[in-house]
Design a protein around this motif. Structure first.
Motif, PDB file in Angstrom:
ATOM      1  N   THR A 197       1.398  -1.287  -0.373  1.00  0.00           N
ATOM      2  CA  THR A 197      -0.049   0.163  -0.085  1.00  0.00           C
ATOM      3  C   THR A 197       0.693   1.253  -0.010  1.00  0.00           C
ATOM      4  N   LYS A 230     -10.712  -6.533  -3.667  1.00  0.00           N
ATOM      5  CA  LYS A 230     -10.601  -4.803  -3.314  1.00  0.00           C
ATOM      6  C   LYS A 230      -9.237  -3.710  -3.906  1.00  0.00           C
ATOM      7  N   PHE A 231      -8.370  -4.692  -3.347  1.00  0.00           N
ATOM      8  CA  PHE A 231      -6.650  -3.350  -3.487  1.00  0.00           C
ATOM      9  C   PHE A 231      -6.854  -3.118  -5.042  1.00  0.00           C
ATOM     10  N   ARG A 233      -9.640  -3.283  -7.107  1.00  0.00           N
ATOM     11  CA  ARG A 233      -9.709  -1.771  -7.152  1.00  0.00           C
ATOM     12  C   ARG A 233      -9.568  -0.655  -7.191  1.00  0.00           C
ATOM     13  N   SER A 234      -8.663  -0.303  -6.160  1.00  0.00           N
ATOM     14  CA  SER A 234      -8.271   1.139  -5.951  1.00  0.00           C
ATOM     15  C   SER A 234      -7.066   1.237  -6.610  1.00  0.00           C
ATOM     16  N   HIS A 235      -6.453  -0.157  -6.756  1.00  0.00           N
ATOM     17  CA  HIS A 235      -5.330   0.409  -7.416  1.00  0.00           C
ATOM     18  C   HIS A 235      -5.031  -0.058  -9.012  1.00  0.00           C
ATOM     19  N   TYR A 312     -12.984   1.816 -16.623  1.00  0.00           N
ATOM     20  CA  TYR A 312     -11.654   2.282 -16.331  1.00  0.00           C
ATOM     21  C   TYR A 312     -10.810   1.174 -17.317  1.00  0.00           C
TER      22      TYR A 312
END
Length: 461
Positions: A197, A230-231, A233-235, A312
């Protein structure tokens, strides 16, 4: 954090003695209080201040080193390191007392200062290995070493030397420390999550995490699939996370073939999983049977990738991940097929209509729709057209290769484990599509790619 202007701050101006600071830092790092240090870094004090400390430990457990003392401190620690005997002497009561009174004679103390400043000094890491081996790999020493490695990783997050050493230390902890594997894995995954992260696309952190996948049971595999989704989707630009998900899906597929997958673990190592993933990307199909529930979950992941590619646009990693999922879906579907192409109940796909032919035909339609979407040209992501055309070209080559019979086993890579031997049973590529579907799809791809001008005719041939 430091800047290049701070290099002009000399030892004489600050008034610090490197030997004294070295002894004070060693006393702190070797004391029980070192377990309360959660992170460290270099501090740049105001040059106008006259009363500054060489280092400071806050109540929150943050250790700050005055950057003005760092160059001279490192030189002094390096000179102490070179003065250590080349061969390890037997550890006695007298030697332990000498190390306590004179940290410059203690290899662990000297290397601690060196590695806090320069974590790429692999010679220092090897010296710590020798000391731990000489002491007999005591559990208390191994746990204290893990605390130190955790501390170094708070500053140097992407250094290959640290992660290689951590992998070696983790294997020792599994064999010699009376701690459950689940507890050890929880700690390793927490460290990997933090480093991934804070430093995106941290290849070494993700590689260490992938090396832990063969130790996962079914429950942890499902938790990791949820977390990694989840990770990702945000990266979206972090391809490392998508590659990690591919290894999780392969492990889950191998594990679901067991009679009792709830508590068992796969009998494949990291090398086998990576080899299977790479060969799936190249279009080779394998005998990968799985439960209907996992097949349904795999198809849902494939559909989620479709949504991400549409929402995206312009992220190439999503298209590469899509190739893997498509190849894995076709392998799972074919593993439950009979010779005439009808699915059996053991390897059924989420829907009876989702045959390999239907999957490929739908994939071509989606790529064509992405190429025909002119709205992207007016925005900022025309790269979506390029990635869609590359995906079509990959489909063309993959489908054209299906006219060849099963791959020559003499050219395949050896698999040492039982799961690798079972999974490496390659399916005849002629089962991917029947002759009519195959020829129509190849012809459609060739015509579209040549007319659209996205590839040259010689490349399509």
């Amino acid at each position: 954090w430091c800047s290049t202007n701070c290099l002009s701050m000399s030892e004489d101006k600050l008034g610090f003695d490197a030997a004294t600071v070295f002894a004070q830092l060693c006393e702190l790092l070797l004391s029980p209080a070192s377990t309360t240090i959660i992170a460290y870094g270099f501090l740049v004090p105001d040059p106008s201040l006259t009363d500054v400390a060489p280092f400071d430990l806050s109540s929150d457990g943050l250790l700050g080193l005055n950057f003005g003392i760092v160059p001279s401190l490192y030189k002094y620690a390096l000179s102490c390191f070179y003065a250590l005997p080349e061969r390890d002497t037997p550890i006695t009561v007298a030697s332990r007392q000498a190390s306590a009174t004179s940290p410059s004679n203690d290899p662990m103390a000297v290397t601690s200062i060196l590695l806090l400043i320069n974590a790429t000094n692999y010679t220092a890491w090897n010296r710590r290995r020798r000391v731990l081996r000489q002491r007999g790999y005591i559990a208390q020493d191994l746990l204290a070493e893990r605390v130190f490695v955790d501390l170094v990783l708070t500053k140097h997050l992407k250094k290959a030397e640290i992660w290689l050493y951590r992998k070696w230390l983790f294997d020792l902890l599994r064999d010699r420390v009376d701690i459950s594997l689940s507890t050890l894995l929880d700690h390793e995954l927490a460290v990997c999550s933090q480093t991934s992260t804070e430093y995106l696309r941290n290849y070494y952190s993700w590689s260490h995490r992938i090396s832990l996948v063969p130790l996962f049971d079914n429950h942890r595999l499902q938790n990791e699939l949820t977390w990694s989704l989840k990770f990702s989707r945000s990266h979206l630009a972090d391809r490392c996370c998508l590659h990690y998900r591919e290894q999780l899906w392969l492990a889950a597929t191998l594990l679901s073939a067991r009679s009792d997958p709830s508590s068992a673990r796969i009998d494949a190592d990291e090398r086998t999983l990576t080899s299977l993933g790479d060969r799936l990307q190249r279009g080779q199909l394998f005998d990968l049977r799985c439960s209907p529930a996992l097949s349904e979950s795999l198809f849902e992941a494939f559909e989620q990738t479709t949504q991400l590619c549409e929402l995206y646009a312009g992220h190439e990693g999503l298209w590469y991940h899509r190739r893997f999922l498509l190849a894995l879906l076709c392998s799972v579907a074919l593993s439950g097929s009979s010779g005439d192409g009808k699915h059996s109940s053991a390897g059924a796909t989420p829907s009876s209509s989702l045959t390999p032919a239907a999957l490929l035909a739908e994939e071509v339609d989606r790529c064509v729709a992405a190429l025909d979407d002119q709205r992207l040209v007016n925005i900022r992501l025309p790269a979506q057209h390029e990635f869609a055309s590359d995906h079509l070209l990959w489909l063309l080559r993959w489908t054209a290769a299906s006219r060849v019979s099963a791959c020559d086993r003499s050219n395949s890579e050896p698999d040492e484990t039982a799961a690798g031997h079972r999974a490496s049973k390659e399916l005849g590529a002629t089962r991917l599509l029947d002759s009519s579907h195959r020829e129509n799809l190849v012809h459609t791809l060739k015509v579209y790619l040549q007319c659209a001008g996205v590839v040259r005719s010689r490349r399509a041939k």
